[in-house]
Each structure stands twice: as C-alpha cells, then as structure tokens.
Design a protein around this motif. Structure first.
Motif, mmCIF file in Angstrom:
data_model
loop_
_atom_site.group_PDB
_atom_site.id
_atom_site.type_symbol
_atom_site.label_atom_id
_atom_site.label_comp_id
_atom_site.label_asym_id
_atom_site.label_seq_id
_atom_site.Cartn_x
_atom_site.Cartn_y
_atom_site.Cartn_z
ATOM 1 N N SER A 195 48.849 -39.430 -5.808
ATOM 2 C CA SER A 195 48.495 -38.014 -5.700
ATOM 3 C C SER A 195 47.307 -37.862 -4.768
ATOM 4 C CB SER A 195 48.165 -37.415 -7.078
ATOM 5 O OG SER A 195 47.004 -38.027 -7.628
ATOM 6 N N ALA A 196 47.177 -36.657 -4.206
ATOM 7 C CA ALA A 196 46.020 -36.314 -3.374
ATOM 8 C C ALA A 196 45.792 -34.828 -3.551
ATOM 9 C CB ALA A 196 46.281 -36.659 -1.912
ATOM 10 N N GLU A 197 44.666 -34.461 -4.129
ATOM 11 C CA GLU A 197 44.423 -33.048 -4.415
ATOM 12 C C GLU A 197 42.927 -32.772 -4.530
ATOM 13 O OE1 GLU A 197 46.206 -32.068 -8.167
ATOM 14 O OE2 GLU A 197 45.643 -33.995 -9.034
ATOM 15 N N VAL A 198 42.589 -31.514 -4.375
ATOM 16 C CA VAL A 198 41.218 -31.081 -4.620
ATOM 17 C C VAL A 198 41.102 -30.816 -6.115
ATOM 18 C CG1 VAL A 198 39.494 -29.318 -4.183
ATOM 19 C CG2 VAL A 198 40.981 -30.097 -2.319
ATOM 20 N N SER A 199 40.126 -31.454 -6.748
ATOM 21 C CA SER A 199 39.987 -31.393 -8.196
ATOM 22 C C SER A 199 38.548 -31.042 -8.571
ATOM 23 C CB SER A 199 40.368 -32.740 -8.811
ATOM 24 O OG SER A 199 40.310 -32.725 -10.219
ATOM 25 N N LEU A 200 38.358 -30.620 -9.812
ATOM 26 C CA LEU A 200 37.021 -30.408 -10.346
ATOM 27 C C LEU A 200 36.647 -31.633 -11.174
ATOM 28 C CD1 LEU A 200 37.155 -26.637 -11.382
ATOM 29 C CD2 LEU A 200 36.030 -27.661 -9.393
ATOM 30 N N VAL A 201 35.640 -32.343 -10.713
ATOM 31 C CA VAL A 201 35.237 -33.618 -11.309
ATOM 32 C C VAL A 201 33.966 -33.402 -12.123
ATOM 33 C CG1 VAL A 201 34.522 -35.990 -10.803
ATOM 34 C CG2 VAL A 201 36.285 -34.876 -9.396
ATOM 35 N N PRO A 202 33.921 -33.871 -13.374
ATOM 36 C CA PRO A 202 32.713 -33.659 -14.184
ATOM 37 C C PRO A 202 31.529 -34.458 -13.664
ATOM 38 C CG PRO A 202 34.258 -35.117 -15.325
ATOM 39 C CD PRO A 202 34.986 -34.583 -14.115
ATOM 40 N N LYS A 203 30.348 -33.821 -13.677
ATOM 41 C CA LYS A 203 29.129 -34.515 -13.262
ATOM 42 C C LYS A 203 28.666 -35.493 -14.330
ATOM 43 C CE LYS A 203 27.589 -30.386 -10.725
ATOM 44 N NZ LYS A 203 26.562 -29.318 -10.672
ATOM 45 N N THR A 204 28.880 -35.145 -15.590
ATOM 46 C CA THR A 204 28.578 -36.033 -16.712
ATOM 47 C C THR A 204 29.745 -35.960 -17.684
ATOM 48 O OG1 THR A 204 27.437 -34.263 -17.932
ATOM 49 C CG2 THR A 204 26.085 -35.683 -16.523
ATOM 50 N N THR A 205 29.901 -36.985 -18.515
ATOM 51 C CA THR A 205 31.032 -37.034 -19.438
ATOM 52 C C THR A 205 30.552 -37.226 -20.878
ATOM 53 O OG1 THR A 205 31.281 -39.424 -19.053
ATOM 54 C CG2 THR A 205 32.635 -37.938 -17.712
ATOM 55 N N VAL A 206 31.456 -36.914 -21.818
ATOM 56 C CA VAL A 206 31.200 -37.103 -23.242
ATOM 57 C C VAL A 206 32.160 -38.166 -23.749
ATOM 58 C CG1 VAL A 206 31.250 -36.023 -25.523
ATOM 59 C CG2 VAL A 206 30.455 -34.706 -23.541
ATOM 60 N N GLU A 207 31.641 -39.315 -24.192
ATOM 61 C CA GLU A 207 32.514 -40.406 -24.638
ATOM 62 C C GLU A 207 32.854 -40.233 -26.115
ATOM 63 O OE1 GLU A 207 32.742 -45.296 -24.720
ATOM 64 O OE2 GLU A 207 31.651 -44.256 -23.139
ATOM 65 N N LEU A 208 34.156 -40.348 -26.417
ATOM 66 C CA LEU A 208 34.649 -40.175 -27.781
ATOM 67 C C LEU A 208 35.327 -41.453 -28.264
ATOM 68 C CD1 LEU A 208 36.301 -36.637 -27.460
ATOM 69 C CD2 LEU A 208 33.960 -37.182 -28.166
ATOM 70 N N ASP A 209 35.307 -41.657 -29.579
ATOM 71 C CA ASP A 209 36.005 -42.801 -30.145
ATOM 72 C C ASP A 209 37.501 -42.487 -30.230
ATOM 73 O OD1 ASP A 209 36.488 -41.228 -32.426
ATOM 74 O OD2 ASP A 209 34.768 -42.030 -33.501
ATOM 75 N N GLU A 210 38.281 -43.437 -30.739
ATOM 76 C CA GLU A 210 39.733 -43.315 -30.697
ATOM 77 C C GLU A 210 40.259 -42.062 -31.390
ATOM 78 O OE1 GLU A 210 43.729 -45.700 -32.266
ATOM 79 O OE2 GLU A 210 41.761 -46.668 -32.356
ATOM 80 N N ASP A 211 39.820 -41.825 -32.625
ATOM 81 C CA ASP A 211 40.346 -40.688 -33.383
ATOM 82 C C ASP A 211 39.963 -39.357 -32.744
ATOM 83 O OD1 ASP A 211 41.609 -42.324 -35.206
ATOM 84 O OD2 ASP A 211 39.934 -42.307 -36.629
ATOM 85 N N LYS A 212 38.704 -39.232 -32.335
ATOM 86 C CA LYS A 212 38.264 -37.982 -31.709
ATOM 87 C C LYS A 212 38.932 -37.787 -30.353
ATOM 88 C CE LYS A 212 33.764 -37.596 -34.002
ATOM 89 N NZ LYS A 212 32.293 -37.572 -33.811
ATOM 90 N N ALA A 213 39.121 -38.880 -29.608
ATOM 91 C CA ALA A 213 39.790 -38.784 -28.316
ATOM 92 C C ALA A 213 41.241 -38.339 -28.496
ATOM 93 C CB ALA A 213 39.730 -40.123 -27.581
ATOM 94 N N ALA A 214 41.926 -38.892 -29.498
ATOM 95 C CA ALA A 214 43.323 -38.520 -29.753
ATOM 96 C C ALA A 214 43.425 -37.039 -30.084
ATOM 97 C CB ALA A 214 43.898 -39.366 -30.880
#
Length: 251
Positions: A195-214
């Motif tokens: 793929s090649a596209e213009v996207s909105l990329v987060p400046k910072t991220t929030v890391e979640l564990d498996e259950d919260k990520a699911a």
C-alpha cells in the motif's frame, strides 16, 4: 508504527470475504469520486486522484470500477452528493481515535459512530480534541525479506524518506506526503508494494496488554465496518508478543 497499523496488516494478510471486498471497493470508489470532484478527472494534474487510483489498484479493484468512479466524480450518471465528515474522541482504555467518513447523511453517520463509542465505553468529543495527537505522513508499505530490507531502506531514505520501520515480512516507510510518490517509484521495481497512502500517524502511542488490546481492536474493527466510514486512525499500541496472541485468537 502503531498497533492499529500492525493489526491492519494482519487483517490484510488473512484476506477478506467477498462481502468485505465489496464494501472496500465501494469505499475506494467514493474516495475517487470526491478527489475527482475537487481536483478534476486527470491523474496527471490531480495528485490526490493518482494516489486514490493507485490505492484502488493495490487493493485489486477492477479497472472498470475505477473508470466508473472517475466518471461519477466528473458528474456522470449516479453522481452521489457526498460530504466529508471528521469525528474525534477517546475510545476504550483511553486511546485517541479519529474517524474520517464520506456520507450523504451527516446526522446518520454521527449517530452510528457515536453509538459505537458509547457501546464500547468511549466518548465522541469536539472537533480538535485528538487531532493534535496525529500528523499527516506518506506511508509506503512494501514486502521485504532479510536479504533486501536494508537495500530498500537505503533507497527510500535517498528518495526522501524520514523513517523506516522493519516488521516481519514488510517495511513501513514514512515521509512527507509530497515525497511519497517519488519513494514508491524508487523502490517498486521488482517488489510488491502492499500500500501507499497519506495517513494520520500518531505522535505518541498508548500500549495495551492482550485483553485490553483485543477489546479496543474489536471497537476499531466495528468502526471501520460502518458503510460511511473511510478511515480510522488511533494511537493504540501493543507488544509483538501481544500481537502474536491476538493473531492466534483469530485463526
């Protein structure tokens, strides 16, 4: 790369059902219609149309569908009165979410998106509440193997890439939006551009564990499945170990 982006790659690798493919083609056609309306039907003079058509081709959209969308955008039969909608808020577990839609009924789209936010414990917010957490970037995703990953990265950097992230079997190349087309042309010979596209990329991220990520990914998937929604961006992240567990859940 955010976890949402990683998850999108997993979903792409698993393929899509005929129903999901039909929905994807509809969304790609809408995108073409809007950029033709704004910038004209010639890819040579309309940069956004070139991107939209290439994105459609990357997703195996038939050429006839692409041509019909261009004609509709030029005022041909079946021209839809679409408007662009951007909605923002905080989803489950505090992640920032930005939703871009194309719709012929703004109120319906807002209600559908708000309902999902509420159902999953999030809150739809005011314009600008999370937009500042994202920045516009060109993102090229290309298949790679250990033997050629470094060569691709060096070529991309020479062509203007700002950053290259290596994942299993592919690279994500980040640039200013205006440099993306040149980067693609530089690296695509003999390689598969995913793929090649213009996207909105987060400046910072929030890391979640498996259950919260699911839980959170289920919410994001449901947003993306709404007919009026074109793109969903978030700042969710999770470890590679969590990604493997999530992947195994879907098999």
């Amino acid at each position: 790369m955010s976890g949402h982006s990683k998850w999108s790659q997993i979903r792409r690798q698993k393929g899509v059902t005929d129903a999901r493919r039909g929905q994807l083609f509809t969304k790609l056609a809408r995108e073409i219609i809007v950029v033709v309306r704004e910038g004209g039907p010639s890819p040579d003079s309309n940069f956004q149309l070139r991107l939209a058509v290439q994105k459609a081709r990357d997703n195996n959209m038939p050429s006839d569908n692409i041509e019909r969308a261009i004609k509709r955008g030029s005022g041909g039969p079946g021209m839809a009165d679409l408007i662009e909608v951007t909605l923002e808020g905080y989803g489950p577990n505090g992640i920032a979410v930005l939703v871009q839609g194309l719709t012929d009924n703004r109120n319906r789209t807002i209600q559908d998106v708000r309902r999902l936010f509420t159902r999953h414990g999030g809150n739809l917010g005011e314009t600008g509440c999370v937009a500042w957490l994202f920045e516009s970037k060109g993102v090229v995703t290309v298949e790679s193997h250990d033997a050629d990953a470094e060569e691709i990265a060096l070529q991309a950097i020479d062509a203007g890439a700002e950053d290259v992230k290596t994942e299993k079997d592919y690279l994500e190349i980040y640039s200013q939006p205006g440099d993306m087309e040149e980067i693609r042309k530089t690296i695509e010979e003999g390689r598969h551009i995913i793929s090649a596209e213009v996207s909105l990329v987060p400046k910072t991220t929030v890391e979640l564990d498996e259950d919260k990520a699911a839980q959170t990914l289920k919410f994001l998937d449901q947003l993306e499945e709404l007919d009026d929604v074109q793109h969903v961006f978030s700042n969710i992240d999770f470890s590679d170990a969590t990604l493997e567990k999530l992947h195994s859940r879907t098999e």
